[in-house]
Each structure stands twice: as C-alpha cells, then as structure tokens.
Write an enzyme that holds these catalytic residues in place. Sequence first.
Site, PDB file in Angstrom:
ATOM      1  N   SER A   1       0.869 -17.251 -21.393  1.00 15.75           N
ATOM      2  CA  SER A   1       0.113 -18.406 -21.092  1.00 15.75           C
ATOM      3  C   SER A   1      -0.376 -19.540 -22.409  1.00 15.75           C
ATOM      4  CB  SER A   1      -1.232 -17.641 -20.650  1.00 15.75           C
ATOM      5  OG  SER A   1      -2.346 -18.472 -20.433  1.00 15.75           O
TER       6      SER A   1
ATOM      7  N   TYR B   1      -7.994 -10.625 -21.923  1.00 15.08           N
ATOM      8  CA  TYR B   1      -7.055 -10.915 -21.458  1.00 15.08           C
ATOM      9  C   TYR B   1      -6.033 -11.644 -22.018  1.00 15.08           C
ATOM     10  CZ  TYR B   1      -4.198 -14.374 -18.325  1.00 15.08           C
ATOM     11  OH  TYR B   1      -3.026 -14.980 -18.224  1.00 15.08           O
TER      12      TYR B   1
ATOM     13  N   LYS C   1      -1.938 -10.948 -23.495  1.00 16.49           N
ATOM     14  CA  LYS C   1      -0.722 -12.047 -23.562  1.00 16.49           C
ATOM     15  C   LYS C   1      -0.165 -11.910 -24.954  1.00 16.49           C
ATOM     16  CE  LYS C   1      -0.815 -13.049 -19.302  1.00 16.49           C
ATOM     17  NZ  LYS C   1       0.376 -12.210 -18.436  1.00 16.49           N
TER      18      LYS C   1
HETATM   19  P1  NAD Z   1      -1.851 -13.029  -9.283  1.00 17.34           P
HETATM   20  O1  NAD Z   1      -2.915 -12.139  -9.427  1.00 17.34           O
HETATM   21  O2  NAD Z   1      -1.784 -13.749  -8.127  1.00 17.34           O
HETATM   22  O3  NAD Z   1      -0.396 -12.370  -9.285  1.00 17.34           O
HETATM   23  C1  NAD Z   1      -0.322 -10.948 -10.144  1.00 17.34           C
HETATM   24  C2  NAD Z   1       0.177  -9.950  -9.215  1.00 17.34           C
HETATM   25  O4  NAD Z   1       0.351  -8.586  -9.993  1.00 17.34           O
HETATM   26  C3  NAD Z   1      -0.708  -9.509  -8.181  1.00 17.34           C
HETATM   27  O5  NAD Z   1      -0.129  -9.737  -6.700  1.00 17.34           O
HETATM   28  C4  NAD Z   1      -1.242  -8.197  -8.498  1.00 17.34           C
HETATM   29  O6  NAD Z   1      -1.520  -7.463  -7.334  1.00 17.34           O
HETATM   30  C5  NAD Z   1      -0.021  -7.510  -9.172  1.00 17.34           C
HETATM   31  N1  NAD Z   1      -0.402  -6.573 -10.273  1.00 17.34           N
HETATM   32  C6  NAD Z   1      -1.302  -6.621 -11.057  1.00 17.34           C
HETATM   33  N2  NAD Z   1      -1.223  -5.305 -11.833  1.00 17.34           N
HETATM   34  C7  NAD Z   1      -0.165  -4.512 -11.286  1.00 17.34           C
HETATM   35  C8  NAD Z   1       0.382  -3.337 -11.768  1.00 17.34           C
HETATM   36  N3  NAD Z   1      -0.246  -2.455 -12.406  1.00 17.34           N
HETATM   37  N4  NAD Z   1       1.285  -3.032 -10.835  1.00 17.34           N
HETATM   38  C9  NAD Z   1       1.773  -3.577  -9.759  1.00 17.34           C
HETATM   39  N5  NAD Z   1       1.532  -4.869  -9.641  1.00 17.34           N
HETATM   40  C10 NAD Z   1       0.448  -5.445 -10.313  1.00 17.34           C
HETATM   41  O7  NAD Z   1      -1.700 -14.013 -10.580  1.00 17.34           O
HETATM   42  P2  NAD Z   1      -0.613 -15.234 -10.706  1.00 17.34           P
HETATM   43  O8  NAD Z   1      -1.560 -16.468 -10.969  1.00 17.34           O
HETATM   44  O9  NAD Z   1       0.528 -15.044  -9.857  1.00 17.34           O
HETATM   45  O10 NAD Z   1      -0.140 -14.929 -12.445  1.00 17.34           O
HETATM   46  C11 NAD Z   1       1.030 -14.161 -12.443  1.00 17.34           C
HETATM   47  C12 NAD Z   1       1.362 -13.980 -13.923  1.00 17.34           C
HETATM   48  O11 NAD Z   1       1.157 -15.166 -14.603  1.00 17.34           O
HETATM   49  C13 NAD Z   1       0.181 -13.065 -14.539  1.00 17.34           C
HETATM   50  O12 NAD Z   1       0.975 -12.071 -15.660  1.00 17.34           O
HETATM   51  C14 NAD Z   1      -0.903 -14.064 -15.177  1.00 17.34           C
HETATM   52  O13 NAD Z   1      -1.413 -13.642 -16.292  1.00 17.34           O
HETATM   53  C15 NAD Z   1       0.409 -15.163 -15.538  1.00 17.34           C
HETATM   54  N6  NAD Z   1      -0.482 -16.498 -15.831  1.00 17.34           N
HETATM   55  C16 NAD Z   1      -1.112 -17.031 -14.767  1.00 17.34           C
HETATM   56  C17 NAD Z   1      -1.750 -18.317 -14.913  1.00 17.34           C
HETATM   57  C18 NAD Z   1      -2.544 -18.908 -14.020  1.00 17.34           C
HETATM   58  O14 NAD Z   1      -3.316 -19.983 -13.977  1.00 17.34           O
HETATM   59  N7  NAD Z   1      -2.343 -18.636 -12.717  1.00 17.34           N
HETATM   60  C19 NAD Z   1      -1.652 -19.023 -16.213  1.00 17.34           C
HETATM   61  C20 NAD Z   1      -0.983 -18.536 -16.934  1.00 17.34           C
HETATM   62  C21 NAD Z   1      -0.567 -17.301 -17.010  1.00 17.34           C
HETATM   63  N1  UFG Z   2     -13.742 -26.022 -14.559  1.00 16.11           N
HETATM   64  C1  UFG Z   2     -15.040 -26.461 -13.896  1.00 16.11           C
HETATM   65  N2  UFG Z   2     -15.470 -25.883 -13.005  1.00 16.11           N
HETATM   66  C2  UFG Z   2     -14.872 -24.718 -12.425  1.00 16.11           C
HETATM   67  C3  UFG Z   2     -13.858 -24.258 -12.779  1.00 16.11           C
HETATM   68  C4  UFG Z   2     -13.055 -25.018 -13.977  1.00 16.11           C
HETATM   69  O1  UFG Z   2     -15.384 -27.511 -14.413  1.00 16.11           O
HETATM   70  O2  UFG Z   2     -15.462 -24.066 -11.517  1.00 16.11           O
HETATM   71  C5  UFG Z   2     -13.211 -26.804 -15.482  1.00 16.11           C
HETATM   72  C6  UFG Z   2     -12.865 -25.964 -16.924  1.00 16.11           C
HETATM   73  O3  UFG Z   2     -14.151 -26.084 -17.676  1.00 16.11           O
HETATM   74  C7  UFG Z   2     -11.845 -26.618 -17.555  1.00 16.11           C
HETATM   75  C8  UFG Z   2     -10.970 -26.890 -16.380  1.00 16.11           C
HETATM   76  O4  UFG Z   2     -11.925 -27.139 -15.003  1.00 16.11           O
HETATM   77  O5  UFG Z   2     -11.898 -27.796 -18.110  1.00 16.11           O
HETATM   78  C9  UFG Z   2      -9.909 -25.949 -15.884  1.00 16.11           C
HETATM   79  O6  UFG Z   2     -10.319 -24.728 -15.855  1.00 16.11           O
HETATM   80  P1  UFG Z   2      -9.527 -23.561 -15.226  1.00 16.11           P
HETATM   81  O7  UFG Z   2     -10.370 -22.281 -15.124  1.00 16.11           O
HETATM   82  O8  UFG Z   2      -8.865 -23.786 -13.910  1.00 16.11           O
HETATM   83  O9  UFG Z   2      -8.399 -23.211 -16.288  1.00 16.11           O
HETATM   84  P2  UFG Z   2      -8.296 -22.911 -17.758  1.00 16.11           P
HETATM   85  O10 UFG Z   2      -7.524 -23.881 -18.498  1.00 16.11           O
HETATM   86  O11 UFG Z   2      -9.650 -22.712 -18.443  1.00 16.11           O
HETATM   87  O12 UFG Z   2      -7.680 -21.447 -17.728  1.00 16.11           O
HETATM   88  C10 UFG Z   2      -6.550 -21.141 -17.109  1.00 16.11           C
HETATM   89  C11 UFG Z   2      -6.726 -19.772 -16.720  1.00 16.11           C
HETATM   90  C12 UFG Z   2      -6.349 -18.883 -18.030  1.00 16.11           C
HETATM   91  C13 UFG Z   2      -5.287 -19.321 -18.852  1.00 16.11           C
HETATM   92  C14 UFG Z   2      -5.211 -21.090 -18.774  1.00 16.11           C
HETATM   93  C15 UFG Z   2      -3.963 -21.427 -19.415  1.00 16.11           C
HETATM   94  O13 UFG Z   2      -7.931 -19.337 -16.422  1.00 16.11           O
HETATM   95  O14 UFG Z   2      -6.263 -17.617 -17.915  1.00 16.11           O
HETATM   96  O15 UFG Z   2      -5.559 -21.695 -17.745  1.00 16.11           O
HETATM   97  O16 UFG Z   2      -2.809 -21.120 -18.916  1.00 16.11           O
HETATM   98  F1  UFG Z   2      -4.957 -18.909 -19.884  1.00 16.11           F
END
Ligand code: NAD
Ligand code: UFG
Length: 350
Positions: free
Chosen positions: A130, A154, A158
């Site tokens: 991330s 979290y 990562k």
């Molecule tokens: P998500 O929660 O929708 O998907 C993650 C999945 O993993 C879920 O379906 C959950 O049930 C499953 N899971 C969690 N722990 C588990 C375990 N121990 N065994 C089996 N399954 C398990 O999240 P996402 O948005 O699809 O994110 C996927 C990956 O990408 C995650 O590792 C997350 O940290 C990373 N990531 C997401 C974002 C974002 O903003 N969505 C940004 C950066 C990185």
């Molecule tokens: N924001 C609002 N109101 C809300 C939610 C978010 O104003 O209800 C703003 C935040 O302050 C930020 C922007 O919208 O300026 C984006 O916020 P997000 O929470 O959507 O995303 P972030 O960049 O803060 O964080 C996300 C994931 C993290 C990840 C990161 C980079 O939550 O886990 O992106 O991948 F690490």
Amino acid sequence: MPTQTILVTGGAGYIGSHTVLQLLLGGYHVVAVDNFDNSSETAILRVKELAGEFAKNFSFSMLDLRDKCALDKIFSTTRFDAVIHFAGLKAVGESVEKPLLYFDNNLIGTIILFEVMAAHGCKNLVFSSSATVYGWPKEVPCTEEFPLSAANPYGRTKLMIEEICRDVHSADSDWKIILLRYFNPVGAHPSGYIGEDPRGIPNNLMPFVQQVAVGRRPALTVYGNDYKTSDGTGVRDYIHVVDLADGHIAALRKLQDPKIGCEVYNLGTGKGTSVLEMVKAFEQASGKKIPLAMAGRRPGDAAIVYASTDKAERELNWKAKYGIGEMCRDQWNWASKNPYGYSGSKDSSN
Ligand code: NAD
Ligand code: UFG
C-alpha cells in the site's frame, strides 16, 4: 505459453474479486480462498456469472490462511504457478484499537502462506502492499525509492511483510516476489454486478460518498479544508479497481522474467484529486447531490499523496486507462444497483 494456475488469497474481497474476474477472462485458471471475514459468498457467485464459460476454470475454498492444514490441502491438490496475496485486514482505525488482531491475521497468515508455498515448491508471489508505506511523503509524486514508514499498526503490517519478502528472497533467490503498492482503489466492475461492500461505517471516501448518494447516510464529513492544496481538502491518487486488477496480470507476466528478484511497483494513475473534486465528479456521474459537513483534519492523514507511475509503465508495461469520470460512473452503477451491497437488505447492513 501454457495455461497458468493462480492461487488468489482474499479472492472474495473488493480487489480480489475484480482480479479473479480479470484473470479468468484473461484465460488463467484460478483457485481463490477467503474466510469471508470482510466479504460475502455472493461476490464469488457473481464473479462466476460474469466469467461465463471461463467459470469452469475457477474454484473457491472457504478457509483462513492461518489454518495451515487447510492451506496445505489446497496446495496438495493443485500445482500453482503463482500466488496473488490479498487476504488481510485493512481498517486503519481498527488496527489502532486491535493491533494484535492485525499482527496475528496479516503477519501470521502471510508467514504460513510462505511456508506452505515453499513446501510445495511454489515460489512466485504478488503481494498487496500500500501507499501507506510512504507515511507522510515530503514531496510528490511518490517514487518507489522514497523512505518508508508506518503511521499505524495496519501500515506496519504492510511494511513488515515487505521486509519479510525481501528477507525471504535474500535467503533463497528462487523466490520471485512483486510488491504492488496500491494508491486509492475506487469504482467497480462496469457491469455494476461486483463492487466494494464494506461492513459497518465506511472508513474510506468513496464508499462513504456512495452510501450518502443512496440515502444510507445524511452527509459526507470532509476531514480538513485547510491543507495546502488547491481547495484546502486532501489530495489522493484514485485508481479504478479494474485498472488495478489488470496491474496484477502485468505483475504475473513480469514474474516470468528470469531477472526478477523481489521488486516493488506503485499502482496509481499519477494524478492527484482533491476530496471536493472527487465529490463533484461523483455528483456529475450520479445526478445526486452529496451534502457536505466540514470537519477538522483526520488524525494521521497526509495532505497530498500521488504516485510516480514511471517504473510500472516502463517495467510492467502497464498504465491505468480510466479517469475519475469513469471511476465515479462505475461506482454509481454498482451503488444504484446494490444500494445495500451484496446482502441486498437494509437490515443486514449498517
Ligand atoms: P477486502 O477486505 O475487501 O479483501 C480482503 C479479503 O481478505 C476479504 O475478503 C477478507 O475476508 C479476506 N481475509 C482477511 N483475512 C483473511 C484470512 N486470515 N484468511 C483468509 N481470508 C482473509 O480488502 P481489499 O480492499 O480488497 O484489499 C485487498 C488487499 O489490498 C488487502 O491486503 C489490503 O490491505 C490491500 N490494500 C487495499 C487498499 C484499499 O484501499 N482497498 C489499499 C492498499 C492496499
Ligand atoms: N475523507 C473525507 N471523509 C471521509 C473519508 C475520507 O474527507 O469520510 C478524505 C480523507 O481525509 C482523505 C481522502 O478523503 O483526504 C481519502 O481518504 P481515504 O480514507 O479514502 O483514503 P486514504 O488515502 O486516507 O487511505 C487509503 C486506505 C489506506 C491506504 C491508503 C493508501 O484507507 O489503508 O489509502 O493506499 F493505506
């Protein structure tokens, strides 16, 4: 090239489900596993429907990655060419309250995955990292060489998993590992049939905006309008989830490169968009007014984060295709067809 078989952990989740679909449509054979901790079986059923005739190349097992015996069974019955590892917990606030849960789930799950992969001679991995590992970047765009830091448990999981990957590769150069640092995934499959369905109150901007648009929440709280940005609100690099899914296919192709060791790539668009710009784009796409409530900054938030995309373009031959208009169009298509997510019911969502 012969057909490849890929294990996708977290395959029922938001990014996992879109990636499984793109893999199937791209001709890969896929086995997905998930414990449904933050997802629904309906996502799997819908991926199968969208995959059409390719669904025959897909199977799913419900398991927790920390269940080594169950994972071992999966590897005993199928020979995998590579693993894409999405499974993990991802809520920043929850990780601050429950750090041990995050270390247990994300770190132990990954270590067990490594052990089982090694035992079965599968040493090709794509890992979901991330942009959070850049902490509060001093400048933008963020390049892969920027110093790394973690602002919460979290983010620490990562960072630690990235370090584990680098150590595993140094100890045994048979491992080929690609760490993908995602920026802000948003949007949904253009069919509107799969999308993001967070449990409880959404932490992230676009899931919250979408719930306001369908009447589940009264207003979007904007966290901070005094940042040094064009309109004072935070700037992020939003990327369409289908572009992100395709980035994983590019990474799988890169794993074929005999020179690859443990390599890291940003997956973003390289463009920064403010909260207010994103809300405006969503209002245009949906025809819905999003009421706003201005509030102070959210603790821990950076002002401006966006990616340098040069390395991914050059070495993965991958570039995001969609802009924020398409992201908002597809987010709204998903939201309007599934206002209460996969459950379809007001009572089982909150
Ligand atoms: P998500 O929660 O929708 O998907 C993650 C999945 O993993 C879920 O379906 C959950 O049930 C499953 N899971 C969690 N722990 C588990 C375990 N121990 N065994 C089996 N399954 C398990 O999240 P996402 O948005 O699809 O994110 C996927 C990956 O990408 C995650 O590792 C997350 O940290 C990373 N990531 C997401 C974002 C974002 O903003 N969505 C940004 C950066 C990185
Ligand atoms: N924001 C609002 N109101 C809300 C939610 C978010 O104003 O209800 C703003 C935040 O302050 C930020 C922007 O919208 O300026 C984006 O916020 P997000 O929470 O959507 O995303 P972030 O960049 O803060 O964080 C996300 C994931 C993290 C990840 C990161 C980079 O939550 O886990 O992106 O991948 F690490």
